[in-house]
Enzyme design. Structure first.
Site, PDB file in Angstrom:
ATOM      1  N   TYR A   1       4.180   3.573  17.664  1.00 48.39           N
ATOM      2  CA  TYR A   1       3.016   3.011  16.973  1.00 48.39           C
ATOM      3  C   TYR A   1       1.882   4.023  16.918  1.00 48.39           C
ATOM      4  O   TYR A   1       1.286   4.255  15.858  1.00 48.39           O
ATOM      5  CB  TYR A   1       2.563   1.732  17.679  1.00 48.39           C
ATOM      6  CG  TYR A   1       1.265   1.181  17.137  1.00 48.39           C
ATOM      7  CD1 TYR A   1       1.185   0.696  15.841  1.00 48.39           C
ATOM      8  CD2 TYR A   1       0.115   1.158  17.930  1.00 48.39           C
ATOM      9  CE1 TYR A   1      -0.003   0.192  15.337  1.00 48.39           C
ATOM     10  CE2 TYR A   1      -1.074   0.655  17.439  1.00 48.39           C
ATOM     11  CZ  TYR A   1      -1.133   0.181  16.146  1.00 48.39           C
ATOM     12  OH  TYR A   1      -2.313  -0.304  15.652  1.00 48.39           O
TER      13      TYR A   1
ATOM     14  N   ILE B   1       0.810  -1.223   0.000  1.00 47.65           N
ATOM     15  CA  ILE B   1       0.000   0.000   0.000  1.00 47.65           C
ATOM     16  C   ILE B   1       0.840   1.268   0.000  1.00 47.65           C
ATOM     17  O   ILE B   1       0.298   2.367  -0.168  1.00 47.65           O
ATOM     18  CB  ILE B   1      -0.998   0.042   1.175  1.00 47.65           C
ATOM     19  CG1 ILE B   1      -0.270   0.069   2.530  1.00 47.65           C
ATOM     20  CG2 ILE B   1      -1.984  -1.116   1.091  1.00 47.65           C
ATOM     21  CD1 ILE B   1      -1.191   0.378   3.702  1.00 47.65           C
TER      22      ILE B   1
END
Length: 288
Positions: free
Chosen positions: A127, A39
């Site tokens: 994250y 992606i």
């Protein structure tokens, strides 16, 4: 007009349940895994989208390996931020609706009440920062056709998760130490998949929190898992986060509010204990 769905991250825990649900509803859906598509590759993203011509893309693809994100934030950012931007850009250019999955870790965990959808994000770990970047890319490029669904503490049949880990540890250990000072919302991937479909069919956009009602600590969740196994929940022992590697980088309280669902005329996900009670026989059967 019938929706034509494209699901990225379709081999993951949520992606597999979402694709299965859509196929059960006889909805046209293309399941795309990381082996099918990078992606972050602009040309590949556009080629896949132009080949399948979806009306809705659900982006379940993500870098979710928490520890590796801390060690190599730029690699995680490329996927969670850059990949989201590439998908949002092609959706903008092709007038496609995008549902982008995000996380409770965009919040710092200092609140003592559930975070509203409009609350300011302030991640405390790599994250969370990379997922925040993805959210911002989607909202910047798709102010009208972009939807962010933040979720947390997912469990399901496909892939390892906390519930399945506890089932295995119950068989292997007399006692199990589990963190009791991190609060969140255990969420079944089947429930979240149903919620995503309802959201798209309703035509809603913006930021939504795709988590179960209620709240729990990991310790609470482990004890309920033991009870559902017919085991003694007293074998689960509470420990503070600082006893666990990387615990200091995890926000303490990331319970999410669900007002946006009600404002859109939709019902939020049910209570986590109700969902887990229904899901558990399926999860446990896979471990037997």
């Amino acid at each position: 007009m019938t929706d034509r769905w494209l699901v990225t991250g379709a081999a993951g825990m949520l992606g597999r349940d979402l694709v299965a649900l859509l196929r059960g509803l006889n909805e046209p859906v293309v399941a795309i895994t990381r082996h099918d598509l990078d992606i972050t590759d602009r040309l590949s993203v556009r080629a896949v989208v132009d080949r399948h011509r979806p009306t809705t893309i659900v982006n379940c693809a993500a870098w979710t390996r928490f520890g590796e994100a801390e060690a190599g934030e730029s690699a995680a950012l490329l996927v969670n931020g850059g990949g989201a931007r590439e998908l949002a850009a092609v959706c903008r250019d092709r007038s496609i609706r995008l549902v982008h999955l995000s996380t409770d870790y965009v919040f710092d965990g200092t609140s003592r009440r559930p975070y509203a959808e409009s609350a300011v994000t302030s991640p405390i770990n790599a994250y969370g920062r990379t997922k925040q970047a993805g959210e911002q890319a989607v909202l910047d490029l798709l102010p009208d056709d972009g939807t962010i669904v933040r979720t947390a503490w997912l469990y399901g049949r496909h892939g390892m998760n906390f519930i399945r880990k506890m089932v295995r540890l119950e068989q292997l250990r007399e006692t199990v130490d589990v963190v009791d000072d991190q609060w969140g919302q255990p969420t079944w991937t089947v429930d979240l998949a149903q919620q995503i479909v309802a959201l798209v069919r309703h035509g809603a956009s913006g930021v939504f929190h795709g988590t179960s009602a209620g709240e729990a600590t990991w310790y609470d969740l482990a004890r309920m898992t033991f009870r559902l196994l017919g085991a003694d929940p007293g074998r689960v022992r509470p420990v503070p986060s600082d006893r666990i590697a990387g615990g200091e980088l995890r926000p303490r309280y990331t319970v999410l509010g669900h007002d946006a669902w009600r404002e859109a005329g939709l019902t939020p996900i049910r209570h986590w204990t109700t969902a887990l009670t229904q899901a558990f026989p399926l999860l446990n059967a896979d471990e037997s």
